[in-house]
Design an enzyme around this catalytic site. Structure first.
Site, PDB file in Angstrom:
ATOM      1  N   CYS A 188      -1.982   8.154   4.543  1.00  0.00           N
ATOM      2  CA  CYS A 188      -2.024   7.773   3.123  1.00  0.00           C
ATOM      3  C   CYS A 188      -3.323   8.246   2.483  1.00  0.00           C
ATOM      4  O   CYS A 188      -3.419   8.315   1.262  1.00  0.00           O
ATOM      5  CB  CYS A 188      -1.836   6.276   2.967  1.00  0.00           C
ATOM      6  SG  CYS A 188      -2.606   5.331   4.238  1.00  0.00           S
ATOM      7  N   GLU A 236       0.901  -1.162   0.000  1.00  0.00           N
ATOM      8  CA  GLU A 236       0.000   0.000   0.000  1.00  0.00           C
ATOM      9  C   GLU A 236       0.930   1.200   0.000  1.00  0.00           C
ATOM     10  O   GLU A 236       1.751   1.348   0.903  1.00  0.00           O
ATOM     11  CB  GLU A 236      -0.883  -0.092   1.250  1.00  0.00           C
ATOM     12  CG  GLU A 236      -1.994   0.902   1.266  1.00  0.00           C
ATOM     13  CD  GLU A 236      -1.726   1.978   2.282  1.00  0.00           C
ATOM     14  OE1 GLU A 236      -1.303   3.067   1.829  1.00  0.00           O
ATOM     15  OE2 GLU A 236      -1.925   1.742   3.466  1.00  0.00           O
TER      16      GLU A 236
END
Ligand code: NAP
Length: 534
Positions: free
Chosen positions: A308, A271
């Site tokens: 994120c 990720e």
């Protein structure tokens, strides 16, 4: 001045149940708030120690994979209890190694505990294993049909790279570790060198839990050291079967390439970066522009922008209302007091990446916090660019990890659609719009859905709920495999592979596939979902 972390930290690697410090390379962690090193030395693992951890994991796998959901659940719940038992030592070490406030540490510990307990519930209940049964039809013409039964089985030892920005929830006992252990896979964590002490404390809690609940030695190890040395050695080890990673695109991609070029390639679930586009629609700006500006000033600066899912790109169509929104957002964002970043290196990258965008031709800075700040505190900023200039300049599409957003002014709906079509893959996309105007933008929404893993209506992308329906992942480069999520209980699917039994005697089948269905789980039997026995 000395910044101390708890004396419980030894600086050693956790190789299965033993502490080990065979190497002579050491590092210290850094207190970014005090702008000084912490006092403990951490011994980076030798290749022999790396190999030992993987061998132990491989041996442990043979036993661990046979454990019932209830036994694995007891282990996961015990990890949660042992993490809580670390008490204030964990919270203080977390704060000293990250610059994040105590409230965040406590909140993130709560999220970590909740994740562990959620996976415990999932595996104890058991239906996650996706038992699928097609019973035999011996008199089928022209050929008889065999009895075929399928479940998910654990893939083998998993390496987890701890993330810098979540020292607990995406690190040692974070979502990757909890989901892999729940699936039946031993885990070796490559600790993040920015919070090695926090990692060691959590590793000690996992080992205590493993010993208390009768887990095999090697079910868990925690390795300290550089990514390019111990990280790569772990990914290249033939007994490692999958990798979980959260961090930069460069790091994730490099590990993905390494794993793909092994003699036996393995999956890397990375990720990575995302700029999380937010689309503002005209009616919403007209009726709620001021309120949205306040909400977004908070979202962009939340956690010093080190999420994120930070909203790094705000899109809209040129209008007086959009201009007013930009002015309001600029005024609101500079009112917020700057906060500390995780590490001087992260602060340095933030300044460099922000300056890189601000200094590009055709971008205009509309907000840049001007007062002096303490070292390692990030000054929030906003810049504006036109749609066509944005499309032409790929430098403007890069993530600036920190409290920064680029605002893109499009001349019309067509240009907005073109901007969205030109984006790379993202974790999230957000629409700020009124119900009355949404239908007009169906095509735009469809284009956005091609690019993202999660779409948010009238909210902020920051805040990722841990639940079964969450998708935290998306098209490359936000993740390396958009078919999976790294948050929520479905993330367990990354660590299993489907496995079929053909014409296998009932008494030799795993409990989940036996006719009796003694566990009472939901199964797909001859294409019908049921928890009845056969
Ligand atoms: P990172 O540099 O990607 O590092 C993450 C982990 O991967 C570390 O353990 C690192 O080892 C290892 N690693 C990195 N590159 C490697 C390589 N080429 N080969 C082997 N291992 C490698 O991320 P970070 O330290 O967390 O932060 C740096 C930047 O990443 C941030 O400024 C930000 O831009 C981005 N980031 C993004 C997210 C997100 O969720 N989008 C989250 C965190 C960070 P070492 O211990 O040797 O460094």
């Amino acid at each position: 001045m000395i910044s101390t972390i708890t004396k419980r930290v030894t600086g050693k690697n956790q190789i299965g149940n033993k502490l080990s410090a065979e190497g002579n390379v050491t590092h210290k962690t850094f207190n970014p708030k005090l702008n000084i090193e912490n006092d403990s030395n951490f011994y980076e693992a030798t290749i022999e120690e790396v190999n030992e951890a993987v061998e132990l994991a491989n041996e442990a796998f043979e036993e661990y994979k046979t454990f019932s959901g209830a036994k694995k659940a007891a282990f996961l719940n015990a990890i949660a209890d042992e993490i809580m038992a670390l008490g204030d030592d964990l919270i203080q070490t977390y704060c000293s190694e990250s610059g994040l406030p105590e409230g965040r540490a406590i909140g993130e510990r709560g999220r970590t505990i909740f994740q562990l307990q959620s996976f415990a519930k999932l595996v104890e209940e058991g239906s996650w294993i996706d038992a699928t049964i097609d019973t035999a039809i011996p008199d089928r013409q022209p050929l008889p049909k065999a009895d075929i039964r399928k479940i998910n089985i654990p893939i083998g030892p998993v390496v987890v790279f701890a993330a810098s920005n979540f020292p607990l929830a995406f690190s040692t006992a974070g979502g990757d570790t909890a989901s892999a252990l729940a699936a039946g896979c031993p885990v070796i964590v490559k600790s993040h060198s920015m919070h090695s002490g926090t990692g060691e404390l959590v590793a000690s809690a996992i080992i205590k839990a493993a010993e208390k609940t009768g887990m095999p030695n090697g079910v868990f190890s925690n390795i300290t050291g550089s990514g390019r040395v111990v990280g790569i050695a772990l990914v290249e080890h033939p007994n490692v079967k999958a990798v979980g990673f959260t961090g930069s695109i460069a790091g994730g991609r490099s590990l993905f390439n390494k794993a793909a070029s092994r003699e036996t390639p393995i999956p890397v679930f990375a990720e990575m970066g995302s700029i999380n586009p937010v689309i503002t629609l005209p009616e919403a700006l007209k009726t709620r522009g001021e309120e949205l500006a306040k909400t977004y000033a908070s979202s962009i600066t939340l956690g010093t922008g080190q999420f994120c899912t930070n909203p790094g790109l705000i899109l809209g169509i040129e209008s007086d209302d959009f201009s007013k929104f930009i002015t309001n957002l600029s005024n609101e964002i500079v009112k917020i007091d700057p906060t500390c970043m995780l590490h001087p290196n992260i602060k340095e990258s933030y300044d460099a990446n922000k300056d890189n965008i601000i200094s590009q031709d055709k971008t205009h800075t509309v907000a840049n916090y001007a007062n002096d700040t303490e070292a390692n505190f990030a000054k929030q900023a906003l810049a504006v660019v036109n749609g066509s200039d944005f499309i032409e300049n790929p430098n403007l599409h890069q993530e600036v990890f920190g409290p920064f957003s680029l605002i893109v002014k499009c001349k019309d709906k067509k240009e907005l659609e073109k901007v969205v079509s030109n984006l790379e893959g993202q974790l999230t996309g957000t629409i700020l719009g009124n119900n009355s105007e949404i239908n007009e933008y169906n095509y735009l929404l469809s284009l956005l859905s091609n690019k993202v893993g999660r779409i948010i209506f009238n909210g902020v992308p920051t805040g990722v709920e841990v639940c079964s329906s969450m998708v935290h992942g998306g098209p490359y480069p936000s993740s390396t495999d958009p078919r999976f999520t790294s948050v929520g209980t479905s993330s367990i699917k990354r660590w299993v592979r489907p496995f079929s039994y053909q014409n296998w005697p009932n008494e030799l089948l795993p409990e989940e596939l036996k006719n009796e269905n003694s566990l009472g789980i939901s199964r797909l039997v001859n294409n019908k979902i049921t928890n009845e026995k056969i």
